[in-house]
Design an enzyme around this catalytic site. Structure first.
Site, PDB file in Angstrom:
ATOM      1  N   SER A 254     -10.651  -0.846  -1.601  1.00  0.00           N
ATOM      2  CA  SER A 254     -11.446  -1.478  -2.654  1.00  0.00           C
ATOM      3  C   SER A 254     -10.560  -2.406  -3.469  1.00  0.00           C
ATOM      4  CB  SER A 254     -12.076  -0.417  -3.553  1.00  0.00           C
ATOM      5  OG  SER A 254     -11.076   0.153  -4.370  1.00  0.00           O
ATOM      6  N   LYS A 255     -11.202  -3.079  -4.427  1.00  0.00           N
ATOM      7  CA  LYS A 255     -10.526  -4.068  -5.276  1.00  0.00           C
ATOM      8  C   LYS A 255      -9.219  -3.550  -5.877  1.00  0.00           C
ATOM      9  CE  LYS A 255     -12.043  -8.191  -6.019  1.00  0.00           C
ATOM     10  NZ  LYS A 255     -11.051  -8.878  -5.236  1.00  0.00           N
ATOM     11  N   ARG A 256      -9.234  -2.259  -6.233  1.00  0.00           N
ATOM     12  CA  ARG A 256      -8.033  -1.775  -6.926  1.00  0.00           C
ATOM     13  C   ARG A 256      -6.804  -1.725  -6.020  1.00  0.00           C
ATOM     14  NH1 ARG A 256      -7.700   3.813  -5.707  1.00  0.00           N
ATOM     15  NH2 ARG A 256      -9.588   4.193  -4.512  1.00  0.00           N
TER      16      ARG A 256
END
Ligand code: GLU
Length: 495
Positions: A254-256
């Protein structure tokens, strides 16, 4: 077999994600391998989640990756329009057809009633889902409500018992109990279709033979099969791609975990060839142990049967490795072209770049080709070549571990004196001259080379000293040696 027709159907709710890029790549490979068509369809039916320049980013990113489409935005085609927002009449027609054949119904439940229903279900610990309140409304009542202009949605009449058998090319058959499915919406109150209706109708009307998409859509498959059956249509072949695991192996990517958008990877200085090669092997495996694939080789080797079903690890180290490989494969001229925008962005070269400056950039490429991992490393790697002047290096850097101020200043002064006299400022002559100087001064060559290196580049890690001196040219070398001597003299005077 009919010609293969595959579609990539992104929702413009964000920029092209690396997962979407993999789907598009596999679509494209299957189409190119079979001489079929690759269609780009924009699924813009969720009006509340549209992102303004997402379509542009999706198109630019696909083109940058080399994945051209045969039908879709900008290129047209017989099965268009290719924006779902321009096909509302079609969805309306098919949703109405479902109602007329008793496969779907009008639902007039207000958002308030639905919220109330959900609350009750929650309190009672019942499974959530529409309670089918409007499923058996008498026809006259429906007519009256429609005539009165009441808001409605159209819901699919999911069978109350039994099962739907779905098929995935890689996973085989799967059974879903109808009891686990509710009467899902096919047409929303804003007149837009839901994803389920739009994708089934479009895949059918556009003659799609293979649907390739992420594994997260498997849960939608029973709804899609129900719709195909209700329309009396033959479903296409479905191929669901494995999810990406985060680099740490814990959970989904994911984005993180950093960049996930194709344009972000581009901005970081990854080559499209590297990204494509990386994505190719992130969910598909060849029959041999070949790792490096051009797009053409990938087309030749690709087959649906060799797509993996187990989750794949998204390893940035591997991507970096591919990037290094592809950077080293480029000709000097091509590499210069690719790094140019990065240098222009950092203000190291003008835009447009005059031919003589570009020629100089090409000349620098062999010095750095082995050293850069990302195209964006280029400014650090060649900045001191492109700038007329560099910041005076710190005295400590010039001295290294052992040198003293007086000694080092002397070495650099001597170096300037001998280098000034080298007539042909080439690698060979420079090496000879500096080695002779070290011998004369009775020091190890490294004791001389390191301060010279720092003086002319401001850095300790650089390409080979003689090639870089030759590329810098006499004038800048002498100027920078003198600047370094001045730095040392100032430091000596202050201590
Ligand atoms: N619009 C869906 C998405 O954004 C497409 C899913 C599919 O390929 O059916 O992923």
């Amino acid at each position: 077999m009919d010609a293969v027709r595959v579609r990539f159907a992104p929702s413009p709710t964000g920029y092209l994600h690396i997962g979407g890029a993999r789907t598009a790549l596999y679509d494209w490979l299957l189409a190119r391998k079979t001489g079929g068509q690759f269609i780009l369809r924009i699924e813009d039916t969720d009006r509340s989640r549209l992102v303004a320049d997402a379509v542009q980013d999706i198109k630019d990113s696909l083109r940058w990756l080399g994945l051209d489409w045969d039908e879709g935005p900008d290129v047209g085609g017989d099965a268009g329009p290719y924006f779902q927002s321009e096909r509302l009449a079609v969805y309306h027609q098919y949703a109405t057809q479902l109602v007329q054949t008793g496969k779907a119904y009008y639902c007039f439940c207000t958002p308030e009633r639905l919220a109330e229903m959900r609350k009750k279900q929650e309190q009672a610990g019942e499974p959530s889902g529409y309670d089918r309140f409007c499923r058996e409304l008498p026809a006259e009542e429906v007519e009256k409500k429609l005539a009165a202009g009441e808001q409605y949605v159209i819901r699919f009449k999911t069978p109350l018992t039994g099962q739907t058998k779905v098929h995935d090319e890689l996973r085989g058959e799967m059974l879903f109990d109808h009891q686990t499915l509710d009467d899902f919406v096919v047409l929303k109150s804003d007149g837009f279709p839901t994803y389920h209706l739009a994708s089934v109708v479009d895949d059918h009307l556009m003659g799609i033979t293979h649907v390739i998409r992420g594994e997260e859509w498997i849960v939608s498959l029973p709804r899609h099969f129900l719709l195909y059956a209700a329309f009396g249509w033959e479903p296409p072949a479905f191929i669901h791609l494995p999810i990406f695991l985060a680099p740490d192996g814990k959970g989904k990517l994911s984005k993180r975990h950093g960049a996930t958008g194709v344009s972000e990877f581009k901005a970081k200085g990854y080559l499209p060839e590297a990204l494509v090669n990386f994505l190719l092997l992130l969910g598909w495996h060849p029959a041999t142990d070949q790792e490096i694939f051009t797009l053409d080789e990938a087309v030749a080797a690709f087959s649906v049967e060799r797509i993996n079903t187990s989750p794949v690890n998204f390893s940035l180290d591997k991507l970096d490795w591919f990037n290094g490989i592809y950077i080293r494969k480029l000709s000097h001229e091509e590499l210069a072209k690719r790094v140019l925008p990065f240098l222009q962005k950092d203000g190291l070269l003008p835009d447009p770049c005059p031919p003589e400056r570009f020629a100089y950039l090409v000349r620098l490429m062999p010095l750095v080709q082995e050293r850069i991992k990302l195209l964006s490393d280029i400014s650090q790697a060649v900045g001191y070549f492109l700038r007329e002047e560099i910041d005076p290096p710190a005295p400590e850097l010039l001295l290294g571990k052992k040198g003293t101020v007086a000694e080092t200043a002397l070495l650099l002064t001597e170096a300037a004196t001998v280098l000034e006299k080298v007539t042909d400022f080439n690698e060979e002559n420079l090496e000879q001259t500096l080695r002779a100087l070290a011998e004369k001064l009775q020091i190890k060559p490294g004791q001389l080379f390191m301060p010279v290196r720092v003086a002319v580049t401001g850095q300790t890690a650089t390409p080979g000293l003689f090639e870089l001196l030759a590329a810098l040219g006499r004038e800048r070398v002498l100027k920078r040696l003198k600047q370094a001597v001045a730095v040392l003299e100032r430091a000596g005077a202050e201590s």
